[in-house]
Design an enzyme around this catalytic site. Structure first.
Site, short mmCIF file in Angstrom:
data_model
loop_
_atom_site.label_atom_id
_atom_site.label_comp_id
_atom_site.label_asym_id
_atom_site.label_seq_id
_atom_site.Cartn_x
_atom_site.Cartn_y
_atom_site.Cartn_z
N THR A 117 0.84 -1.42 0.23
CA THR A 117 -0.40 -0.10 -0.05
C THR A 117 0.77 1.12 0.08
OG1 THR A 117 -1.74 -0.73 1.79
CG2 THR A 117 -1.96 1.10 1.22
N THR A 121 -0.70 1.09 6.06
CA THR A 121 -0.58 -0.16 5.30
C THR A 121 -0.46 -0.98 6.39
OG1 THR A 121 1.17 -1.42 3.95
CG2 THR A 121 2.26 1.72 5.61
N GLY A 122 -0.68 -2.23 5.77
CA GLY A 122 -0.97 -3.59 6.69
C GLY A 122 -1.73 -4.61 6.50
N TRP A 123 -2.14 -4.90 7.41
CA TRP A 123 -3.24 -6.21 6.74
C TRP A 123 -4.65 -6.06 7.16
CZ3 TRP A 123 -2.37 -11.54 9.00
CH2 TRP A 123 -3.53 -12.91 8.21
N GLY A 124 -5.71 -5.95 6.55
CA GLY A 124 -5.85 -4.72 6.54
C GLY A 124 -7.14 -4.80 7.07
N VAL A 126 -12.29 -6.62 0.01
CA VAL A 126 -11.93 -4.79 0.50
C VAL A 126 -10.64 -4.58 1.29
CG1 VAL A 126 -12.07 -2.01 0.17
CG2 VAL A 126 -13.18 -3.73 -1.46
N GLY A 127 -9.98 -4.18 1.83
CA GLY A 127 -9.24 -4.13 3.15
C GLY A 127 -9.36 -2.22 3.79
#
Length: 332
Positions: A197, A247-250, A226-227
């Site tokens: 991201t 930014t990361g594991w949504g 969708v994150g």
């Protein structure tokens, strides 16, 4: 007595001049957290650093010219979307079906207006479509074909064929993920080694804040997943006090409403930005089982870039006007 009065008047005049003088702007960018040292070749590292520097230059040029934080974050993110080295725009990852589905959002802290798009497949720069949703529609979030149909009515949005987003590296990553999935080694939404991201936050010389985020999502994602990136309050948030891009594991960033939580801690808890961001990134997210990072700036020009992974592609220009680019955790 007259001397004291003159000194007081001089001090007041100087204070008034300082208050009227525009503050030095601040710009932060990220290109994703989760960088693993062993996968970062010298060639890729050099290219990534160069593109981060170009994005910083582009966004900060807007701020130096007296432009808005909103314009600056959009400009910086466009540069990152046009690079094949980040999971957004040109470098977007592939879904399980071999498509590219792009998400983006943007928010103006001065007004709390926001715009976002999700699941678009033909838009070269999704952040610009998100900006159009904010500026030219009564809505905040549009998805898929509807978002693209709206984009064709407003002008200024570049549409491309899906082949534009194809890169050999992202296709290879999909094939590896599919092979692992077939062998029962991972799920379709398993932990990724790099969340690509991209995002930007800025404080302009007029004291206005803004944030923007853009992504291609997760490799091998399915079912229209969708994150957090297009979710206002999760991946992106800005108000008069604070601006955040994540930014990361949504899934975990959505559940923790990361971006808003940081700004709420600043607003209601009167926490310093550094403490608020660190608590969410280093405590809340890992406790849920996720990982990643954020970039954040407040109205006083304080900023922070915490992450709980091996690295995060990032860059910043503080009030000293000096540009910095970093990747691994030990570079700050």
């Amino acid at each position: 007595m007259i001397v004291r009065l003159l000194l007081w008047m001089m001090l007041m005049t100087a204070a008034t001049a300082d208050a009227a003088r525009p503050a030095k702007p601040v710009l932060l960018i990220h290109g994703g957290a989760g960088v693993i040292r062993s996968t970062l070749t010298p060639q890729v590292e050099q290219a990534v650093r160069a593109d981060l520097a170009r994005a910083l230059d582009a966004g900060y040029a807007v701020l130096e010219a007296g432009g808005s934080a909103l314009d600056a974050v959009a400009r910086a993110v466009v540069v990152l979307e046009d690079s094949p080295h980040f999971n957004a725009g040109k470098g977007a990852v592939f879904t399980h079906e071999g498509r590219n589905e792009l998400d983006a959002s943007i928010m103006d802290g001065a007004t709390r207006r926001a715009g976002a798009v999700a699941g678009v497949r033909h838009v070269r720069n999704p952040v610009l479509l998100a900006r159009a949703v904010m500026d030219k529609s009564p809505h905040v979030l549009l998805i898929g074909e509807g978002a693209e149909a709206f984009g064709r009515t407003v002008g200024g949005i570049d549409f491309v064929e899906p082949a534009y987003f194809h890169t050999d590296e992202r296709w290879r990553q999909l094939q590896e993920a599919l092979q692992k999935e077939a062998a029962g080694q991972s799920s379709s939404l398993g932990r990724a080694i790099h969340y690509g991201t991209v995002g930007a936050v800025a404080l302009d010389s007029h004291g206005r804040l803004a944030a923007a985020t853009s992504t291609g999502g997760m490799t091998n994602k399915r079912w229209g997943r969708v994150g957090d990136s297009p979710i206002i309050g999760a991946g992106t948030y800005a108000d008069a006090r604070c601006a955040v891009s994540a930014t990361g594991w949504g899934e975990f960033f959505i559940r923790a409403t990361v971006a808003r939580d940081i700004c709420a801690r600043v607003e209601y808890g009167r926490q310093p930005l550094l403490k608020a961001a660190r608590a969410v990134v280093m405590d809340t997210i890992p406790a849920l089982g996720g990982d990643g990072g954020v970039i954040a700036v407040d109205a006083d020009g304080n900023f922070t870039l915490p992450f709980n992974t091996d690295g995060m592609y990032r860059g910043w220009v503080g009030r000293d006007g000096k540009a910095h680019v970093a990747i691994l955790a030990d570079e700050d």
